[in-house]
Motif scaffolding. Sequence first.
Motif, PDB file in Angstrom:
ATOM      1  N   PRO A 154     -35.620 -22.585  -7.616  1.00 29.47           N
ATOM      2  CA  PRO A 154     -36.107 -22.523  -6.239  1.00 29.47           C
ATOM      3  C   PRO A 154     -35.131 -23.210  -5.285  1.00 29.47           C
ATOM      4  CG  PRO A 154     -37.892 -23.104  -7.717  1.00 29.47           C
ATOM      5  CD  PRO A 154     -36.622 -23.148  -8.524  1.00 29.47           C
ATOM      6  N   GLY A 155     -34.941 -22.605  -4.137  1.00 24.32           N
ATOM      7  CA  GLY A 155     -34.035 -23.169  -3.140  1.00 24.32           C
ATOM      8  C   GLY A 155     -33.504 -22.090  -2.232  1.00 24.32           C
ATOM      9  N   THR A 156     -32.565 -22.481  -1.397  1.00 28.53           N
ATOM     10  CA  THR A 156     -31.934 -21.558  -0.453  1.00 28.53           C
ATOM     11  C   THR A 156     -30.504 -21.318  -0.900  1.00 28.53           C
ATOM     12  OG1 THR A 156     -33.309 -22.411   1.330  1.00 28.53           O
ATOM     13  CG2 THR A 156     -31.369 -21.154   1.970  1.00 28.53           C
ATOM     14  N   TYR A 157     -30.109 -20.064  -0.897  1.00 23.48           N
ATOM     15  CA  TYR A 157     -28.792 -19.658  -1.354  1.00 23.48           C
ATOM     16  C   TYR A 157     -28.090 -18.853  -0.271  1.00 23.48           C
ATOM     17  CZ  TYR A 157     -30.598 -20.877  -5.964  1.00 23.48           C
ATOM     18  OH  TYR A 157     -31.128 -21.551  -7.022  1.00 23.48           O
ATOM     19  N   VAL A 158     -26.768 -18.849  -0.340  1.00 25.73           N
ATOM     20  CA  VAL A 158     -25.979 -17.965   0.519  1.00 25.73           C
ATOM     21  C   VAL A 158     -25.163 -17.069  -0.410  1.00 25.73           C
ATOM     22  CG1 VAL A 158     -24.100 -19.646   0.804  1.00 25.73           C
ATOM     23  CG2 VAL A 158     -24.400 -17.826   2.474  1.00 25.73           C
ATOM     24  N   ILE A 159     -25.176 -15.784  -0.095  1.00 27.36           N
ATOM     25  CA  ILE A 159     -24.451 -14.785  -0.877  1.00 27.36           C
ATOM     26  C   ILE A 159     -23.408 -14.189   0.058  1.00 27.36           C
ATOM     27  CG2 ILE A 159     -24.655 -12.627  -2.166  1.00 27.36           C
ATOM     28  CD1 ILE A 159     -27.662 -13.379  -2.525  1.00 27.36           C
ATOM     29  N   TYR A 160     -22.146 -14.163  -0.376  1.00 31.64           N
ATOM     30  CA  TYR A 160     -21.088 -13.741   0.542  1.00 31.64           C
ATOM     31  C   TYR A 160     -19.881 -13.159  -0.184  1.00 31.64           C
ATOM     32  CZ  TYR A 160     -19.050 -18.265  -0.721  1.00 31.64           C
ATOM     33  OH  TYR A 160     -18.539 -19.331  -1.423  1.00 31.64           O
ATOM     34  N   CYS A 161     -18.965 -12.609   0.610  1.00 37.47           N
ATOM     35  CA  CYS A 161     -17.747 -11.986   0.092  1.00 37.47           C
ATOM     36  C   CYS A 161     -16.535 -12.582   0.809  1.00 37.47           C
ATOM     37  CB  CYS A 161     -17.803 -10.474   0.327  1.00 37.47           C
ATOM     38  SG  CYS A 161     -16.298  -9.598  -0.168  1.00 37.47           S
ATOM     39  N   LEU A 162     -15.521 -12.977   0.038  1.00 36.31           N
ATOM     40  CA  LEU A 162     -14.296 -13.540   0.604  1.00 36.31           C
ATOM     41  C   LEU A 162     -13.105 -12.592   0.559  1.00 36.31           C
ATOM     42  CD1 LEU A 162     -14.346 -17.205  -0.762  1.00 36.31           C
ATOM     43  CD2 LEU A 162     -14.834 -16.415   1.566  1.00 36.31           C
ATOM     44  N   VAL A 163     -13.292 -11.388   0.056  1.00 33.34           N
ATOM     45  CA  VAL A 163     -12.186 -10.434  -0.007  1.00 33.34           C
ATOM     46  C   VAL A 163     -11.711 -10.146   1.418  1.00 33.34           C
ATOM     47  CG1 VAL A 163     -11.549  -8.070  -0.616  1.00 33.34           C
ATOM     48  CG2 VAL A 163     -12.947  -9.411  -2.175  1.00 33.34           C
ATOM     49  N   PRO A 164     -10.405 -10.150   1.655  1.00 31.07           N
ATOM     50  CA  PRO A 164      -9.910  -9.855   2.998  1.00 31.07           C
ATOM     51  C   PRO A 164     -10.034  -8.374   3.347  1.00 31.07           C
ATOM     52  CG  PRO A 164      -8.079 -10.390   1.524  1.00 31.07           C
ATOM     53  CD  PRO A 164      -9.340 -10.560   0.744  1.00 31.07           C
ATOM     54  N   ASP A 165     -10.365  -8.125   4.604  1.00 29.45           N
ATOM     55  CA  ASP A 165     -10.443  -6.762   5.114  1.00 29.45           C
ATOM     56  C   ASP A 165      -9.070  -6.094   4.996  1.00 29.45           C
ATOM     57  OD1 ASP A 165     -12.053  -4.762   6.876  1.00 29.45           O
ATOM     58  OD2 ASP A 165     -10.115  -4.976   7.877  1.00 29.45           O
ATOM     59  N   ALA A 166      -9.060  -4.839   4.608  1.00 31.79           N
ATOM     60  CA  ALA A 166      -7.808  -4.119   4.391  1.00 31.79           C
ATOM     61  C   ALA A 166      -6.975  -3.973   5.664  1.00 31.79           C
ATOM     62  CB  ALA A 166      -8.103  -2.739   3.805  1.00 31.79           C
ATOM     63  N   VAL A 167      -7.611  -3.959   6.819  1.00 27.21           N
ATOM     64  CA  VAL A 167      -6.889  -3.769   8.084  1.00 27.21           C
ATOM     65  C   VAL A 167      -6.606  -5.100   8.771  1.00 27.21           C
ATOM     66  CG1 VAL A 167      -7.004  -2.717  10.376  1.00 27.21           C
ATOM     67  CG2 VAL A 167      -7.866  -1.462   8.395  1.00 27.21           C
ATOM     68  N   THR A 168      -7.655  -5.908   8.987  1.00 25.21           N
ATOM     69  CA  THR A 168      -7.503  -7.140   9.770  1.00 25.21           C
ATOM     70  C   THR A 168      -7.072  -8.337   8.932  1.00 25.21           C
ATOM     71  OG1 THR A 168      -9.789  -7.856   9.475  1.00 25.21           O
ATOM     72  CG2 THR A 168      -9.319  -6.352  11.334  1.00 25.21           C
ATOM     73  N   ARG A 169      -7.240  -8.253   7.623  1.00 22.92           N
ATOM     74  CA  ARG A 169      -6.968  -9.332   6.667  1.00 22.92           C
ATOM     75  C   ARG A 169      -7.944 -10.501   6.800  1.00 22.92           C
ATOM     76  NH1 ARG A 169      -5.395  -7.002   2.901  1.00 22.92           N
ATOM     77  NH2 ARG A 169      -4.773  -8.907   1.921  1.00 22.92           N
ATOM     78  N   ALA A 170      -8.939 -10.394   7.675  1.00 29.96           N
ATOM     79  CA  ALA A 170      -9.964 -11.432   7.801  1.00 29.96           C
ATOM     80  C   ALA A 170     -10.924 -11.316   6.620  1.00 29.96           C
ATOM     81  CB  ALA A 170     -10.731 -11.262   9.107  1.00 29.96           C
ATOM     82  N   PRO A 171     -11.360 -12.436   6.051  1.00 22.23           N
ATOM     83  CA  PRO A 171     -12.324 -12.371   4.949  1.00 22.23           C
ATOM     84  C   PRO A 171     -13.599 -11.661   5.401  1.00 22.23           C
ATOM     85  CG  PRO A 171     -11.510 -14.608   5.248  1.00 22.23           C
ATOM     86  CD  PRO A 171     -11.009 -13.806   6.403  1.00 22.23           C
TER      87      PRO A 171
END
Length: 87
Positions: A57-74
């Motif tokens: 039980p708790g609060t979680y964050v689910i995310y992606c760090l792969v850089p965008d193919a165009v902007t290179r921003a995660p």
Amino acid sequence: ENTGKQDHQVRIERLLNGTSVRTWLTTEDHNTMSEYVGGIARMGTGAVVYLPMRLAPGTYVIYCLVPDAVTRAPHIEKGMLRELTVR
């Protein structure tokens, strides 16, 4: 299943001590506010991956760090994250 046109990954972190996702996003040192509990390595388009987990039980964050193919921003900077509450 990755139905998008870019690679993705899944990272899951449990937020600690009542930390909010907003606070977590604004800090540089996530180690003091969350603990990594699992995820999926980078997967290409069309990949299907299963990740069976038992989350406490708790609060979680689910995310992606792969850089965008165009902007290179995660991808997380482009809004690719979700909050999950386990009761």
